[in-house]
Design a protein around this motif. Structure first.
Motif, PDB file in Angstrom:
ATOM      1  N   LYS A 158       2.518   2.733  -6.789  1.00 51.49           N
ATOM      2  CA  LYS A 158       2.067   2.031  -8.007  1.00 51.49           C
ATOM      3  C   LYS A 158       1.274   2.972  -8.922  1.00 51.49           C
ATOM      4  CE  LYS A 158      -0.356  -1.018  -5.621  1.00 51.49           C
ATOM      5  NZ  LYS A 158      -0.012  -0.613  -4.246  1.00 51.49           N
ATOM      6  N   ARG A 174      -4.072  -9.704  -5.918  1.00 47.50           N
ATOM      7  CA  ARG A 174      -3.578  -9.503  -4.556  1.00 47.50           C
ATOM      8  C   ARG A 174      -3.399 -10.784  -3.781  1.00 47.50           C
ATOM      9  NH1 ARG A 174      -4.611  -3.935  -4.303  1.00 47.50           N
ATOM     10  NH2 ARG A 174      -4.006  -3.157  -2.263  1.00 47.50           N
ATOM     11  N   GLY A 224      -8.295  -0.931  -7.385  1.00 46.49           N
ATOM     12  CA  GLY A 224      -8.797  -0.183  -6.230  1.00 46.49           C
ATOM     13  C   GLY A 224      -9.728   0.945  -6.669  1.00 46.49           C
ATOM     14  N   ASP A 225      -9.329   1.663  -7.737  1.00 46.12           N
ATOM     15  CA  ASP A 225     -10.197   2.743  -8.248  1.00 46.12           C
ATOM     16  C   ASP A 225     -11.514   2.185  -8.777  1.00 46.12           C
ATOM     17  OD1 ASP A 225      -8.395   4.693  -7.605  1.00 46.12           O
ATOM     18  OD2 ASP A 225      -7.624   4.985  -9.649  1.00 46.12           O
ATOM     19  N   THR A 246     -14.008  -8.544  -8.284  1.00 44.72           N
ATOM     20  CA  THR A 246     -12.934  -7.807  -8.969  1.00 44.72           C
ATOM     21  C   THR A 246     -12.724  -8.343 -10.385  1.00 44.72           C
ATOM     22  OG1 THR A 246     -11.409  -9.207  -7.726  1.00 44.72           O
ATOM     23  CG2 THR A 246     -11.622  -6.969  -7.006  1.00 44.72           C
ATOM     24  N   THR A 277     -15.193  -4.136   3.127  1.00 45.65           N
ATOM     25  CA  THR A 277     -13.937  -4.873   2.944  1.00 45.65           C
ATOM     26  C   THR A 277     -12.747  -3.911   2.862  1.00 45.65           C
ATOM     27  OG1 THR A 277     -15.237  -6.448   1.657  1.00 45.65           O
ATOM     28  CG2 THR A 277     -12.848  -6.703   1.588  1.00 45.65           C
ATOM     29  N   ILE A 278     -12.891  -2.859   2.081  1.00 44.52           N
ATOM     30  CA  ILE A 278     -11.790  -1.900   1.935  1.00 44.52           C
ATOM     31  C   ILE A 278     -11.505  -1.203   3.268  1.00 44.52           C
ATOM     32  CG2 ILE A 278     -11.164   0.333   0.890  1.00 44.52           C
ATOM     33  CD1 ILE A 278     -12.193  -0.624  -1.728  1.00 44.52           C
ATOM     34  N   ARG A 281      -1.068  10.776   1.919  1.00 46.94           N
ATOM     35  CA  ARG A 281      -1.711  10.777   0.601  1.00 46.94           C
ATOM     36  C   ARG A 281      -2.829  11.815   0.498  1.00 46.94           C
ATOM     37  NH1 ARG A 281      -2.475   5.323  -2.499  1.00 46.94           N
ATOM     38  NH2 ARG A 281      -3.166   4.599  -0.480  1.00 46.94           N
ATOM     39  N   LEU A 285     -13.036  -0.401  -7.756  1.00 48.04           N
ATOM     40  CA  LEU A 285     -13.861  -0.766  -6.592  1.00 48.04           C
ATOM     41  C   LEU A 285     -14.438   0.485  -5.933  1.00 48.04           C
ATOM     42  CD1 LEU A 285     -11.578  -3.557  -5.087  1.00 48.04           C
ATOM     43  CD2 LEU A 285     -13.814  -3.885  -6.164  1.00 48.04           C
ATOM     44  N   VAL A 326     -11.211  -7.825  -1.455  1.00 50.21           N
ATOM     45  CA  VAL A 326     -12.575  -7.992  -1.975  1.00 50.21           C
ATOM     46  C   VAL A 326     -12.665  -9.319  -2.743  1.00 50.21           C
ATOM     47  CG1 VAL A 326     -14.266  -6.998  -3.597  1.00 50.21           C
ATOM     48  CG2 VAL A 326     -12.920  -5.493  -2.098  1.00 50.21           C
ATOM     49  N   PRO A 365       0.823  -1.205   0.000  1.00 47.13           N
ATOM     50  CA  PRO A 365       0.000   0.000   0.000  1.00 47.13           C
ATOM     51  C   PRO A 365       0.863   1.263   0.000  1.00 47.13           C
ATOM     52  CG  PRO A 365      -0.043  -1.047   2.171  1.00 47.13           C
ATOM     53  CD  PRO A 365       0.613  -2.020   1.228  1.00 47.13           C
ATOM     54  N   SER A 423      -6.630   0.764 -12.352  1.00 50.31           N
ATOM     55  CA  SER A 423      -6.403   0.531 -10.934  1.00 50.31           C
ATOM     56  C   SER A 423      -7.638  -0.190 -10.393  1.00 50.31           C
ATOM     57  CB  SER A 423      -6.204   1.860 -10.200  1.00 50.31           C
ATOM     58  OG  SER A 423      -6.529   1.689  -8.824  1.00 50.31           O
TER      59      SER A 423
HETATM   60  O1  LIG Z   1      -7.728  -6.284  -6.575  1.00 55.65           O
HETATM   61  C1  LIG Z   1      -8.006  -5.589  -5.596  1.00 55.65           C
HETATM   62  C2  LIG Z   1      -7.604  -4.243  -5.478  1.00 55.65           C
HETATM   63  C3  LIG Z   1      -7.940  -3.534  -4.347  1.00 55.65           C
HETATM   64  N1  LIG Z   1      -8.672  -4.127  -3.367  1.00 55.65           N
HETATM   65  C4  LIG Z   1      -9.097  -3.366  -2.168  1.00 55.65           C
HETATM   66  O2  LIG Z   1      -8.850  -1.986  -2.350  1.00 55.65           O
HETATM   67  C5  LIG Z   1      -7.976  -1.488  -1.357  1.00 55.65           C
HETATM   68  C6  LIG Z   1      -7.124  -0.379  -1.914  1.00 55.65           C
HETATM   69  O3  LIG Z   1      -6.359  -0.858  -2.977  1.00 55.65           O
HETATM   70  P1  LIG Z   1      -5.485   0.106  -3.887  1.00 55.65           P
HETATM   71  O4  LIG Z   1      -4.696  -0.721  -4.840  1.00 55.65           O
HETATM   72  O5  LIG Z   1      -6.340   1.170  -4.442  1.00 55.65           O
HETATM   73  O6  LIG Z   1      -4.536   0.863  -2.862  1.00 55.65           O
HETATM   74  P2  LIG Z   1      -3.177   0.528  -2.093  1.00 55.65           P
HETATM   75  O7  LIG Z   1      -3.507  -0.552  -1.126  1.00 55.65           O
HETATM   76  O8  LIG Z   1      -2.143   0.155  -3.036  1.00 55.65           O
HETATM   77  O9  LIG Z   1      -2.896   1.829  -1.430  1.00 55.65           O
HETATM   78  C7  LIG Z   1      -7.226  -2.707  -0.882  1.00 55.65           C
HETATM   79  O10 LIG Z   1      -6.707  -2.576   0.431  1.00 55.65           O
HETATM   80  C8  LIG Z   1      -8.319  -3.771  -0.927  1.00 55.65           C
HETATM   81  O11 LIG Z   1      -9.183  -3.658   0.192  1.00 55.65           O
HETATM   82  C9  LIG Z   1      -9.057  -5.441  -3.483  1.00 55.65           C
HETATM   83  O12 LIG Z   1      -9.695  -5.975  -2.587  1.00 55.65           O
HETATM   84  N2  LIG Z   1      -8.724  -6.132  -4.591  1.00 55.65           N
END
Ligand SMILES: O=c1ccn([C@@H]2O[C@H](COP(=O)(O)OP(=O)(O)O)[C@@H](O)[C@H]2O)c(=O)[nH]1
Ligand SMILES: Nc1ncnc2c1ncn2[C@@H]1O[C@H](COP(=O)(O)OP(=O)(O)O)[C@@H](O)[C@H]1O
Length: 368
Positions: free
Chosen positions: A200, A274, A219-220, A251, A239-240, A310, A222, A246, A196, A217
């Motif tokens: 990236k 992930r 995450g975006d 996804t 979940t987030i 951030r 979602l 997730v 995190p 992305s």
């Molecule tokens: O394939 C994915 C990508 C993201 N997430 C969820 O989205 C959050 C944020 O992910 P993102 O990649 O946006 O941010 P990062 O963790 O790299 O800051 C993660 O902690 C997960 O809860 C997920 O479950 N599956």
């Protein structure tokens, strides 16, 4: 709600698709009023045709069972025996069509391949047709007359829509094999992984601009689901907020839709897979081998610092959730990174330095 009004290209699509069925006229008249909702999509068309077959078969099943119930139990005529048998096999036919309809609604969502799900639907719809034939056959020994003609005629109408639905499933199955790869284009996919806040997204933006990729992305995607109040919004938010992963079904489905509907064919998929489970479901449903997997590497203190700075108002950018995200990264994402390292697809990038310095480290990967 009401389906959107059909346009002529949409009804043309239904007419053309109906040519492959055995009863094209019935096919067109029973489906064309929904053409606006079908939107030239073979999967939606097959699902709709199954829905029509289901409603006609249920109606027929109720009709036969009502007649059957109103016959005296000591009625042993060939007609009454045929009606009883028909009532029983029609009930089975309805179950099989209902099962098929449910499966069509879950295409791509179960972790099984779409191919496998469609073959189930083909089996069940064929069984339903056989049951309907069995009903008609039961009347062979019944002497001809109005009641027999009425019954056989009604069943024949249901058989037409059932047969058509099966034909539309068959044509969809023929094209649905590895839905993305069977398209004329075969997209290039790269995965971008790292803990995190490692940077990236920042680097993906630059790679995408410089080397012509579409940056996805996950995450975006979602977070967009959450803000668009999709049916999965609540569970995704929960979940987030906890820093967990997730469900892969969600996804991968999102990714598949975005890739399929995109005009472009070079993708940087950021923050996915992930977990090994994510990767498995991706392989079953999308199945395009990534060309390159980037791994941005950096120590946890620095990642924590970047996340907390951030300032995008994210629910998960706090100390507690980020600790959990770091733990999830180590437990679930590192195995994916090891997997691609063994497959010699991994490029490990030192993520400490200025944004420019890090981008310079990436150039050789994309310029060869
Ligand atoms: O394939 C994915 C990508 C993201 N997430 C969820 O989205 C959050 C944020 O992910 P993102 O990649 O946006 O941010 P990062 O963790 O790299 O800051 C993660 O902690 C997960 O809860 C997920 O479950 N599956
Ligand atoms: N090389 C870097 N050095 C310091 N901070 C960075 C660097 N790259 C990105 N950042 C910052 O760190 C935070 C997280 O970056 P981001 O690209 O959103 O990470 P990720 O997509 O991996 O979660 C952002 O505020 C970003 O501006």
């Amino acid at each position: 709600g009401h389906p959107p009004p059909p346009t002529s290209t949409e009804t043309d699509y239904i007419r053309t698709s109906c040519h492959t069925t055995r009863y094209p006229e019935t096919c067109f008249t029973s489906l064309s009023k929904y053409s606006g909702a079908v939107k030239n999509n073979p999967s939606r068309l097959a699902t709709l045709a199954i829905h029509v077959a289901l409603s006609k078969a249920s109606h027929m099943s109720n009709y036969v069972s009502t007649i059957s119930r109103h016959m005296d139990s000591d009625n042993t005529t060939e007609y009454s025996a045929a009606v009883r048998d028909c009532s029983s096999v029609f009930g089975d036919a309805v179950d099989e069509i209902r099962k098929s309809y449910k499966e069509m609604k879950r295409l791509g969502w179960t972790g099984e391949s779409v191919r496998f799900q469609l073959s189930n639907v083909q089996t069940w719809m064929s069984a339903a047709l056989t049951n309907q034939d069995t009903c008609v056959d039961g009347f062979d020994d019944v002497s001809d007359g109005d009641v027999k003609a009425e019954m056989v005629g009604r069943v024949a109408a249901v058989k037409e829509v059932t047969s058509n639905a099966l034909a539309l499933v068959n044509s969809y199955a023929d094209t649905a094999d590895a839905p993305i790869q069977s398209k004329a284009r075969s997209p290039t996919i790269n995965f971008v992984l790292g803990g995190p806040g490692v940077g990236k997204g920042t680097q993906c933006t630059r790679i995408a601009e410089t080397y012509g990729f579409t940056h996805l992305s996950v995450g975006d995607l979602l977070r967009k689901e959450i803000s668009s109040n999709s049916e999965y919004g609540d569970i995704i938010l929960d979940t987030i907020s906890k820093g967990k992963i997730v469900s892969s079904e969600v996804t991968v489905k999102l990714l598949k839709m975005v890739i399929e509907s995109s005009e472009t064919d070079r993708f940087l998929i950021d923050g996915f897979p992930r977990s090994e489970e994510n990767r498995m479901v991706y392989e079953q449903i999308i199945g395009i081998e990534p060309e390159v997997v980037l791994f941005f590497d950096c120590n946890e203190e620095e990642m924590m610092k970047r996340v907390l700075h951030r300032n995008q108002g994210r629910v998960d950018d706090n100390v507690d959730t980020t600790k959990e995200r770091l733990r999830v990264f180590e437990a679930y994402t590192l195995p994916v990174i090891r997997y691609y390292s063994q497959k010699q697809k991994l490029h490990k990038i030192n993520a400490i330095g200025t944004e420019d310095e890090i981008f310079e480290r990436l150039r050789p990967i994309f310029t060869t």
